[in-house]
Write an enzyme that holds these catalytic residues in place. Structure first.
Site, short mmCIF file in Angstrom:
data_model
loop_
_atom_site.label_atom_id
_atom_site.label_comp_id
_atom_site.label_asym_id
_atom_site.label_seq_id
_atom_site.Cartn_x
_atom_site.Cartn_y
_atom_site.Cartn_z
N ASP A 13 0.85 -1.19 0.00
CA ASP A 13 0.00 0.00 0.00
C ASP A 13 0.90 1.24 0.00
O ASP A 13 2.09 1.16 0.31
CB ASP A 13 -0.90 -0.02 1.24
CG ASP A 13 -1.90 1.12 1.24
OD1 ASP A 13 -2.53 1.34 0.20
OD2 ASP A 13 -2.03 1.78 2.27
N ASP A 15 -0.42 5.20 0.62
CA ASP A 15 -0.82 6.22 1.60
C ASP A 15 -0.73 5.64 3.01
O ASP A 15 -1.32 4.61 3.30
CB ASP A 15 -2.26 6.69 1.34
CG ASP A 15 -2.39 7.49 0.05
OD1 ASP A 15 -1.79 8.57 -0.03
OD2 ASP A 15 -3.08 7.01 -0.87
N LYS A 197 -9.60 -2.81 -2.04
CA LYS A 197 -9.54 -3.48 -0.73
C LYS A 197 -10.65 -2.97 0.18
O LYS A 197 -10.95 -1.79 0.15
CB LYS A 197 -8.16 -3.20 -0.11
CG LYS A 197 -6.98 -3.70 -0.95
CD LYS A 197 -5.65 -3.22 -0.41
CE LYS A 197 -5.31 -1.82 -0.87
NZ LYS A 197 -3.93 -1.41 -0.49
N ASP A 222 -1.49 -0.21 6.10
CA ASP A 222 -1.63 0.52 7.37
C ASP A 222 -3.05 0.50 7.90
O ASP A 222 -3.29 0.94 9.03
CB ASP A 222 -1.21 1.99 7.17
CG ASP A 222 -2.22 2.73 6.30
OD1 ASP A 222 -2.85 3.69 6.80
OD2 ASP A 222 -2.39 2.39 5.12
#
Length: 277
Positions: A13, A15, A197, A222
């Site tokens: 991922d 961000d 996701k 995260d």
């Protein structure tokens, strides 16, 4: 905790893992240098559909990291691929509430994109769409929301690139695409089909690009309810860093979780280095 072994490829991922807005998270360049040095295959897979692959390449270049467009998979790209497999692009009209990262992949797949309804016109507002695709949009307007709502109410399929309700930035956590989807759902009574996701679609597409087996692929993210839940649903291991949205307290309150938890990508880098030791 499961041993940190048998890892050939990573689905990473962006961000909250690699950066906050335009601010790189410490250890970014060392992380990628380690990936290259140890020949890890990776795909940068993000739910953020606002940017195109060339824009992500440029963003990382400004942070001192070199990647190729083939190493990037956005939820916008995943949405275009999914729709091209289920609809005929030559005859399907799509209204996109979103930015270039959502519209360009659809255009490249051959879909016809419709424009805004002319709501103040005395004539008919415009030709409708068969599908409404909604992604993160920093130029969101009343007319965009109205055009999307009218198309959905007229029977257009409602597709969300992702359902993240929040977005970590260098200023703090702000609203994500899920907040826009919630507004449209409230206005139309229609729930969107989500491509990003935590649905397995984008992870499955990433593994197809990597050519790897689920048993040797690890997702790094995260956010518990998207990155980690998506990995659980896909049947792959996951690693959560604590530099984004989800916290240790969130983990303790959840009935599912990642395979590993680490503080940040610096800790991930050190763990990856041990695999070659």
């Amino acid at each position: 905790m499961e041993p940190f072994i048998n890892i050939r490829a990573l689905i990473i991922d962006m961000d909250g893992v690699l950066w906050h807005g335009d601010q790189a998270i410490p250890g970014l360049t060392d992380f990628f240098q380690t990936l290259r040095a140890q020949n890890f295959r990776f795909i940068l897979a993000t739910n953020n559909a606002s940017l195109t692959p060339p824009q992500y390449v440029n963003k990382l270049a400004k942070m001192g990291v070199t990647v190729t467009e083939n190493e990037i998979l956005t939820s916008g790209m995943a949405t275009a691929l999914y729709l091209s497999q289920h609809e005929d692009p030559a005859t399907t009209r799509v209204f996109v509430l979103g930015e270039a990262g959502a519209s360009e992949p659809l255009r490249q797949c051959g879909f016809t994109l419709t424009g805004l309804y002319q709501l103040n016109s005395a004539k008919t507002p415009g030709e409708g769409a068969d599908i409404v695709v909604c992604g993160k949009d920093q130029t969101l307007s009343w007319d965009k929301l109205a055009t999307a709502s009218l198309n959905i109410r007229a029977g257009a399929k409602f597709i969300g690139t992702n359902a993240d309700t929040t977005l970590p930035t260098e200023y703090g956590i702000t609203h994500g695409n899920g907040a826009i989807l919630a507004a449209l759902q409230a206005a139309t009574g229609v729930s969107p089909t989500i491509i990003g996701k935590p649905e397995p679609i984008i992870y499955q597409q990433a593994m197809a690009l990597l050519g790897t087996d689920p048993a040797e692929t690890v997702a790094i993210g995260d956010r518990l309810e998207t990155d980690i839940l998506g990995a659980v649903r896909t049947g792959i291991r996951s690693l959560m860093v604590l530099t984004g949205v989800s916290t240790q307290a969130d983990l303790e309150a959840s009935d599912y979780g990642p395979t590993w938890v680490m503080a940040d990508i610096r800790a991930v880098t050190e763990a990856l280095k041990t695999l070659a030791a």
